[in-house]
Design an enzyme around this catalytic site. Structure first.
Site, short mmCIF file in Angstrom:
data_model
loop_
_atom_site.label_atom_id
_atom_site.label_comp_id
_atom_site.label_asym_id
_atom_site.label_seq_id
_atom_site.Cartn_x
_atom_site.Cartn_y
_atom_site.Cartn_z
N GLY A 1 27.93 26.65 44.71
CA GLY A 1 27.27 25.36 44.84
C GLY A 1 27.71 24.55 46.04
O GLY A 1 28.39 25.04 46.94
N PHE A 2 27.30 23.26 46.07
CA PHE A 2 27.47 22.37 47.21
C PHE A 2 26.84 23.06 48.42
O PHE A 2 27.48 23.27 49.46
CB PHE A 2 28.95 22.04 47.44
CG PHE A 2 29.16 20.65 47.99
CD1 PHE A 2 28.85 19.55 47.22
CD2 PHE A 2 29.63 20.45 49.27
CE1 PHE A 2 29.02 18.26 47.73
CE2 PHE A 2 29.81 19.17 49.79
CZ PHE A 2 29.50 18.07 49.01
N HIS B 1 24.63 28.91 52.97
CA HIS B 1 23.96 29.41 51.76
C HIS B 1 22.45 29.57 52.02
O HIS B 1 21.83 30.54 51.59
CB HIS B 1 24.14 28.42 50.60
CG HIS B 1 25.56 28.17 50.22
ND1 HIS B 1 26.18 26.96 50.44
CD2 HIS B 1 26.49 28.95 49.63
CE1 HIS B 1 27.42 27.01 49.99
NE2 HIS B 1 27.64 28.21 49.50
N GLN C 1 38.89 32.74 39.80
CA GLN C 1 39.27 33.11 41.17
C GLN C 1 40.11 32.04 41.87
O GLN C 1 40.42 32.18 43.05
CB GLN C 1 38.02 33.46 42.00
CG GLN C 1 37.11 32.30 42.32
CD GLN C 1 35.80 32.79 42.92
OE1 GLN C 1 35.01 33.46 42.25
NE2 GLN C 1 35.55 32.47 44.18
N ASP D 1 33.08 35.12 54.43
CA ASP D 1 34.07 35.62 53.47
C ASP D 1 34.08 37.15 53.54
O ASP D 1 33.62 37.84 52.65
CB ASP D 1 33.71 35.14 52.06
CG ASP D 1 33.67 33.62 51.99
OD1 ASP D 1 34.74 33.01 51.93
OD2 ASP D 1 32.56 33.04 52.07
N GLN E 1 35.71 39.29 50.93
CA GLN E 1 34.89 39.33 49.72
C GLN E 1 33.81 40.42 49.87
O GLN E 1 33.54 41.18 48.93
CB GLN E 1 34.25 37.96 49.50
CG GLN E 1 33.32 37.91 48.31
CD GLN E 1 33.00 36.47 47.94
OE1 GLN E 1 33.67 35.87 47.13
NE2 GLN E 1 31.97 35.92 48.52
N VAL F 1 27.11 31.18 59.50
CA VAL F 1 26.41 30.03 60.09
C VAL F 1 27.46 28.99 60.46
O VAL F 1 28.38 28.71 59.68
CB VAL F 1 25.39 29.45 59.10
CG1 VAL F 1 24.71 28.21 59.69
CG2 VAL F 1 24.34 30.50 58.74
P1 AMP Z 1 30.59 29.97 48.15
O1 AMP Z 1 29.62 29.01 47.55
O2 AMP Z 1 31.54 29.35 49.11
O3 AMP Z 1 31.25 30.87 47.13
O4 AMP Z 1 29.71 30.94 49.05
C1 AMP Z 1 28.61 31.62 48.51
C2 AMP Z 1 28.12 32.61 49.52
O5 AMP Z 1 27.75 31.91 50.72
C3 AMP Z 1 29.19 33.65 49.92
O6 AMP Z 1 28.57 34.91 50.07
C4 AMP Z 1 29.67 33.12 51.22
O7 AMP Z 1 30.19 34.12 52.07
C5 AMP Z 1 28.41 32.54 51.81
N1 AMP Z 1 28.73 31.56 52.86
C6 AMP Z 1 29.58 30.51 52.77
N2 AMP Z 1 29.65 29.86 53.96
C7 AMP Z 1 28.85 30.55 54.81
C8 AMP Z 1 28.52 30.40 56.19
N3 AMP Z 1 29.02 29.42 56.94
N4 AMP Z 1 27.66 31.29 56.74
C9 AMP Z 1 27.13 32.28 55.99
N5 AMP Z 1 27.40 32.49 54.70
C10 AMP Z 1 28.26 31.63 54.11
#
Ligand code: AMP
Length: 290
Positions: free
Chosen positions: A31-32, A37, A61, A150, A153, A176
């Site tokens: 989220g957020f 995303h 986690q 990530d 991950q 991004v």
């Molecule tokens: P999170 O909500 O932080 O767990 O991220 C959810 C997904 O969005 C994960 O696959 C992250 O790797 C991806 N993500 C987070 N930040 C970015 C970014 N700046 N560019 C591309 N993907 C992202």
């Protein structure tokens, strides 16, 4: 757009879609939602009939001293972003829906985990693996989209899909960034102003490492030293690690001769930021996961 909060309803809906022969693209998030995303969602949108986004801040986690309690949340904003991006289903389970009882089964990640973030975040990838196993079983996607931001991950998800035989294709999506190069992250809001101002040096440091490879440097220690020095001299955060490893195996390299990752974690007062670059032996940014 449909918002689903229970596993039962999600399953019923997935069964219907599968019977109709629809392909499902899945974007798991905490989220957020931001442009990072959105990029994953855009990719999923163009490849699949149905796009499912999950929003769940997974307690498993987070370590005891990590930021679970202050992880930013804004459900209304997230639903707006999802709607604008033409998402079909947002899966938004509560904590007790995902973990009604104490877990009797724990997943153990034994490779790709004792380096980078895994080294200092004990149990983090076991928690990621557990929640993704549940989500993959609930959503039953054809393709899943993860951000290279990530990268560890992604390496673990690649192993999870292969080792546990999930019939799912993993699609890595480029990081991004803000205009100044800082990788977009939900955690950036927890940076103080001066920290935010010099956080872009993290990416500049990574670029300097890559430039060394373009200029012919093959020694990983020299590249790591240069990146470390640059970030240390310019940033007011504390470097947790700078590492150069094979990608996605995340094993040590003696020479840059294959696809590698240079990855960094920097601890600020209230936010820990990570970033990386994946490139080949010529320093060309490209990601191949076989
Ligand atoms: P999170 O909500 O932080 O767990 O991220 C959810 C997904 O969005 C994960 O696959 C992250 O790797 C991806 N993500 C987070 N930040 C970015 C970014 N700046 N560019 C591309 N993907 C992202």
């Amino acid at each position: 757009m449909r918002v689903i909060r229970t596993i039962k309803e999600m399953r019923e809906h997935v069964n219907k879609l599968t019977t109709q022969g629809k392909s499902i693209g899945f974007v798991p998030t905490m989220g957020f939602l931001h442009k990072g995303h959105e990029s994953l969602i855009k990719n999923a949108r163009s490849d699949n009939d149905i796009v499912v986004v999950s929003i769940f801040v997974n307690p498993l986690q987070f370590g005891p001293n990590e930021d679970f309690d202050r992880y930013p949340k804004d459900e209304e904003h997230d639903l707006n972003v999802a709607e604008q991006a033409s998402v079909d289903i947002v899966f938004l389970p509560g904590q007790s829906e995902m973990y009604p009882n104490e877990q009797s089964i724990r997943l153990q990640v034994v490779q790709r985990t004792d380096v980078l973030c895994g080294r200092n975040r004990e149990g983090h990838f076991a928690g990621v693996g557990t929640v993704l196993t549940k989500l993959f079983n609930i959503v039953q996607p054809n393709k899943v989209y993860f951000g290279l931001k990530d990268a560890q991950q992604i390496a673990v998800v690649d192993a999870l899909i292969k080792d546990l035989s999930f019939p799912i294709e993993l699609i890595p999506v480029a990081t991004v960034r803000e205009n100044d190069g800082l990788a977009k992250s939900s955690r950036n809001v927890n940076l103080q102003q001066s920290e935010r101002e010099n956080a872009p040096f993290i990416y500049q440091g990574l670029q300097r490492g890559r430039q060394l490879v373009i200029d012919g440097e093959k020694n990983p220690d020299k590249i790591v030293e240069e990146v470390k020095h640059f970030i240390q001299n310019n940033s007011n955060g504390k470097i947790e690690y700078v590492e150069l490893l094979n990608f996605p195996e995340l094993t040590p390299v003696t020479q840059v001769s294959e696809q590698v990752i240079v990855a960094v974690a920097v601890q600020y007062k209230r936010a820990r930021l990570i970033d990386n670059l994946v490139f080949n032996s010529e320093g060309i940014v490209s990601v191949t996961i076989k």
